[in-house]
Design an enzyme around this catalytic site. Sequence first.
Site, PDB file in Angstrom:
ATOM      1  N   CYS A   1       0.826  -1.212   0.000  1.00 15.52           N
ATOM      2  CA  CYS A   1       0.000   0.000   0.000  1.00 15.52           C
ATOM      3  C   CYS A   1       0.859   1.260   0.000  1.00 15.52           C
ATOM      4  CB  CYS A   1      -0.934   0.000   1.212  1.00 15.52           C
ATOM      5  SG  CYS A   1      -1.832   1.546   1.382  1.00 15.52           S
TER       6      CYS A   1
ATOM      7  N   CYS B   1      -1.304   1.695  -3.199  1.00 15.21           N
ATOM      8  CA  CYS B   1      -2.309   2.762  -3.019  1.00 15.21           C
ATOM      9  C   CYS B   1      -1.711   4.167  -2.947  1.00 15.21           C
ATOM     10  CB  CYS B   1      -3.101   2.543  -1.725  1.00 15.21           C
ATOM     11  SG  CYS B   1      -3.480   0.837  -1.369  1.00 15.21           S
TER      12      CYS B   1
ATOM     13  N   LYS C   1       0.291   5.311  -6.103  1.00 15.85           N
ATOM     14  CA  LYS C   1      -0.708   5.318  -7.188  1.00 15.85           C
ATOM     15  C   LYS C   1      -1.616   6.553  -7.070  1.00 15.85           C
ATOM     16  CE  LYS C   1      -4.586   4.053  -6.496  1.00 15.85           C
ATOM     17  NZ  LYS C   1      -5.129   2.719  -6.415  1.00 15.85           N
TER      18      LYS C   1
ATOM     19  N   TYR D   1      -8.682  -3.567 -11.522  1.00 11.59           N
ATOM     20  CA  TYR D   1      -8.383  -2.298 -10.860  1.00 11.59           C
ATOM     21  C   TYR D   1      -7.093  -1.671 -11.406  1.00 11.59           C
ATOM     22  CZ  TYR D   1     -11.086  -3.349  -6.487  1.00 11.59           C
ATOM     23  OH  TYR D   1     -12.019  -3.613  -5.536  1.00 11.59           O
TER      24      TYR D   1
ATOM     25  N   GLU E   1      -6.834   1.679 -13.606  1.00 15.32           N
ATOM     26  CA  GLU E   1      -6.306   2.871 -12.927  1.00 15.32           C
ATOM     27  C   GLU E   1      -5.070   3.404 -13.655  1.00 15.32           C
ATOM     28  OE1 GLU E   1      -7.895   2.086  -8.379  1.00 15.32           O
ATOM     29  OE2 GLU E   1      -5.793   1.700  -8.788  1.00 15.32           O
TER      30      GLU E   1
ATOM     31  N   HIS F   1     -27.384  21.294  -1.976  1.00 15.26           N
ATOM     32  CA  HIS F   1     -27.506  21.844  -3.319  1.00 15.26           C
ATOM     33  C   HIS F   1     -26.576  23.025  -3.519  1.00 15.26           C
ATOM     34  CE1 HIS F   1     -29.553  22.688  -7.064  1.00 15.26           C
ATOM     35  NE2 HIS F   1     -29.647  23.962  -6.714  1.00 15.26           N
TER      36      HIS F   1
ATOM     37  N   GLU G   1     -26.266  15.127  -4.481  1.00 15.81           N
ATOM     38  CA  GLU G   1     -27.662  15.342  -4.049  1.00 15.81           C
ATOM     39  C   GLU G   1     -28.608  14.397  -4.786  1.00 15.81           C
ATOM     40  OE1 GLU G   1     -29.699  19.099  -5.284  1.00 15.81           O
ATOM     41  OE2 GLU G   1     -27.807  19.557  -6.274  1.00 15.81           O
TER      42      GLU G   1
HETATM   43  P1  NDP Z   1      -7.707  -7.979 -10.723  1.00 21.03           P
HETATM   44  O1  NDP Z   1      -7.977  -9.365 -10.316  1.00 21.03           O
HETATM   45  O2  NDP Z   1      -8.614  -6.871 -10.326  1.00 21.03           O
HETATM   46  O3  NDP Z   1      -7.600  -7.928 -12.318  1.00 21.03           O
HETATM   47  C1  NDP Z   1      -6.796  -8.805 -13.050  1.00 21.03           C
HETATM   48  C2  NDP Z   1      -7.127  -8.599 -14.512  1.00 21.03           C
HETATM   49  O4  NDP Z   1      -6.224  -9.346 -15.305  1.00 21.03           O
HETATM   50  C3  NDP Z   1      -8.531  -9.081 -14.861  1.00 21.03           C
HETATM   51  O5  NDP Z   1      -9.071  -8.196 -15.799  1.00 21.03           O
HETATM   52  C4  NDP Z   1      -8.269 -10.454 -15.465  1.00 21.03           C
HETATM   53  O6  NDP Z   1      -9.235 -10.832 -16.405  1.00 21.03           O
HETATM   54  C5  NDP Z   1      -6.957 -10.195 -16.166  1.00 21.03           C
HETATM   55  N1  NDP Z   1      -6.171 -11.393 -16.365  1.00 21.03           N
HETATM   56  C6  NDP Z   1      -5.849 -12.352 -15.462  1.00 21.03           C
HETATM   57  N2  NDP Z   1      -5.077 -13.301 -16.037  1.00 21.03           N
HETATM   58  C7  NDP Z   1      -4.910 -12.923 -17.318  1.00 21.03           C
HETATM   59  C8  NDP Z   1      -4.214 -13.491 -18.431  1.00 21.03           C
HETATM   60  N3  NDP Z   1      -3.561 -14.642 -18.324  1.00 21.03           N
HETATM   61  N4  NDP Z   1      -4.254 -12.849 -19.612  1.00 21.03           N
HETATM   62  C9  NDP Z   1      -4.949 -11.679 -19.725  1.00 21.03           C
HETATM   63  N5  NDP Z   1      -5.613 -11.107 -18.733  1.00 21.03           N
HETATM   64  C10 NDP Z   1      -5.595 -11.717 -17.536  1.00 21.03           C
HETATM   65  O7  NDP Z   1      -6.219  -7.720 -10.278  1.00 21.03           O
HETATM   66  P2  NDP Z   1      -5.353  -6.402 -10.145  1.00 21.03           P
HETATM   67  O8  NDP Z   1      -3.969  -6.881 -10.300  1.00 21.03           O
HETATM   68  O9  NDP Z   1      -5.847  -5.312 -11.014  1.00 21.03           O
HETATM   69  O10 NDP Z   1      -5.609  -5.968  -8.641  1.00 21.03           O
HETATM   70  C11 NDP Z   1      -5.368  -6.927  -7.593  1.00 21.03           C
HETATM   71  C12 NDP Z   1      -6.162  -6.588  -6.375  1.00 21.03           C
HETATM   72  O11 NDP Z   1      -5.583  -5.475  -5.735  1.00 21.03           O
HETATM   73  C13 NDP Z   1      -7.598  -6.178  -6.642  1.00 21.03           C
HETATM   74  O12 NDP Z   1      -8.453  -7.278  -6.744  1.00 21.03           O
HETATM   75  C14 NDP Z   1      -7.907  -5.323  -5.452  1.00 21.03           C
HETATM   76  O13 NDP Z   1      -8.340  -6.151  -4.417  1.00 21.03           O
HETATM   77  C15 NDP Z   1      -6.579  -4.698  -5.129  1.00 21.03           C
HETATM   78  N6  NDP Z   1      -6.513  -3.318  -5.633  1.00 21.03           N
HETATM   79  C16 NDP Z   1      -7.387  -2.404  -5.146  1.00 21.03           C
HETATM   80  C17 NDP Z   1      -7.361  -1.108  -5.593  1.00 21.03           C
HETATM   81  C18 NDP Z   1      -8.337  -0.129  -5.064  1.00 21.03           C
HETATM   82  O14 NDP Z   1      -8.929  -0.379  -4.020  1.00 21.03           O
HETATM   83  N7  NDP Z   1      -8.569   0.990  -5.724  1.00 21.03           N
HETATM   84  C19 NDP Z   1      -6.393  -0.658  -6.587  1.00 21.03           C
HETATM   85  C20 NDP Z   1      -5.528  -1.706  -7.046  1.00 21.03           C
HETATM   86  C21 NDP Z   1      -5.599  -2.980  -6.579  1.00 21.03           C
HETATM   87  P3  NDP Z   1     -10.647 -11.527 -15.972  1.00 21.03           P
HETATM   88  O15 NDP Z   1     -11.545 -10.432 -15.504  1.00 21.03           O
HETATM   89  O16 NDP Z   1     -11.116 -12.139 -17.253  1.00 21.03           O
HETATM   90  O17 NDP Z   1     -10.306 -12.530 -14.934  1.00 21.03           O
END
Ligand code: NDP
Length: 480
Positions: free
Chosen positions: A44, A49, A52, A179, A183, A463, A468
């Site tokens: 984080c 976080c 980022k 995410y 982002e 407002h 709102e």
């Molecule tokens: P996520 O699980 O959110 O996303 C992973 C993405 O990669 C998905 O779109 C997935 O597709 C895709 N993917 C997985 N494997 C492959 C592959 N072999 N080829 C192509 N695409 C693939 O993981 P993140 O790494 O983005 O984030 C991890 C975690 O960190 C989040 O779940 C969250 O809990 C936390 N986080 C929170 C944030 C916040 O609160 N703002 C910010 C950043 C991270 P598919 O959907 O098809 O599985």
Amino acid sequence: MPDFDYDLFVIGGGSGGVRAARVAAGEAGAKVALAEEDRYGGTCVIRGCVPKKLMVFASEYADVPGMARAYGWDIGDGAFDWSKFRGKLEDELDRLEGVYRGLLKGSGVDMFDARATVSGPHEVTLSTGETKSAKHILVATGGRPIRPDLPGAECGIVSDDIFHLDALPKSILIIGGGYIACEFACILNGLGVEVTQYYRGAQILRGFDDEARGLIADEMREAGIDLHTGINIVEARPASEAEDAESMSAPVQARQIGGSTGHPTDAGPIWIKATNGKTKVFDTVLFATGRAPNTKDMGLEEVGVKLGRQGQIEVDAYSQTAVPSIYAIGDVTNRVNLTPVAIREGMAFVETVFKGNKTPVDHELIPSAVFTQPEMGTVGMTEEEAERQEPIETYCTSFRPMQSAFAGRTKRVLMKLIVSAESRKVLGCHIVAPNAAEMIQLAGVAIKMGATKEDFDRTVAVHPTMSEEIVTMRNPVRTA
Ligand code: NDP
């Protein structure tokens, strides 16, 4: 009673581990040690976080001169200086790491700057060769970004590397639709990088409310991100090794990039082949394809701790593993991978183990945000989840907010409530708007308290604001 070196040994100095260590030592009077092999603050603070969000702030300023001109200011466009920003970012992370160390020291926690592995139900072994015994061990080692299993995946970078780039790429291909992918697509687009994003599924941000993620995808495209769905990458290699790369619009010269995760530090442009058979060259490829728990070579299974299919530590409602003296919190347990949740799990662990007050972790109705541009704030069920559960009413409005509409922008925002037709409780709230993260925190309090739609209706609007609308939506747009 055997004599232990410590009452508690925490492995991992991220948000969850540090909180548990200092509360156990400072409030419960336990004798506590903590080992961290990298930097204090964890994902984080050091590579997630915090940096980022500072990059989100940096990228949002791109829009300020244009907006200011629309409001009558005589102001010119500026230029973004990545190295200046990165220097300040590094200073800030150093400061925060110092704060974390200071908090531990101030609570009387012994710190070991070393890797620790579990060598027995009550024993850890440090990379220095020392062993320490503890009545309880808490594993809070977090997770790490993973690359997909495809030829040349090592040519790309992962999110950890972004903060170390010596220069911003001219063009980037981002793989993933979660995410981190979304982002960073928005951040880098704002900072002037040409962003292409490939997501293998039908719509980005799987698991979030369909209407909300649809609007975010539209707005990302409108902002200039070349977002493609239903497509993935099948191969990558340095452009210098690809025969057809020369004929493509090759981006800028090779640069030093990252290095923290083992990708080539002198990587130049990267050639990729997509699932549609097309090949392209990008300056950099970012794999934002998910994260994996840090449990490898930790000695956990050897002492009887059970791991799940993704390598996560299996725990009960009190964060206790299959070995009664060993507990685990945060991303390493792959429950809800969010910093505030890891902190709560750490506090509940201390309450249970050191204060004699058995406290399960409440994972219900957790508000969260995705820091895309526009942001999404969300709490509770999506419309799709709720309608599978019970009869619902959906209240929704999408509009051009005053601030950007005045400036002639077409940006839209969305406010949505999912209401139980029977109990009238608000089951979910989804907001896509500037500062949606700030709004959802407060909506989250009401929804956690069990507010009904009529409670929202009784609340007088503030407002003129965007939020709102949350208390002025009179008629459902759909019932199901
Ligand atoms: P996520 O699980 O959110 O996303 C992973 C993405 O990669 C998905 O779109 C997935 O597709 C895709 N993917 C997985 N494997 C492959 C592959 N072999 N080829 C192509 N695409 C693939 O993981 P993140 O790494 O983005 O984030 C991890 C975690 O960190 C989040 O779940 C969250 O809990 C936390 N986080 C929170 C944030 C916040 O609160 N703002 C910010 C950043 C991270 P598919 O959907 O098809 O599985």
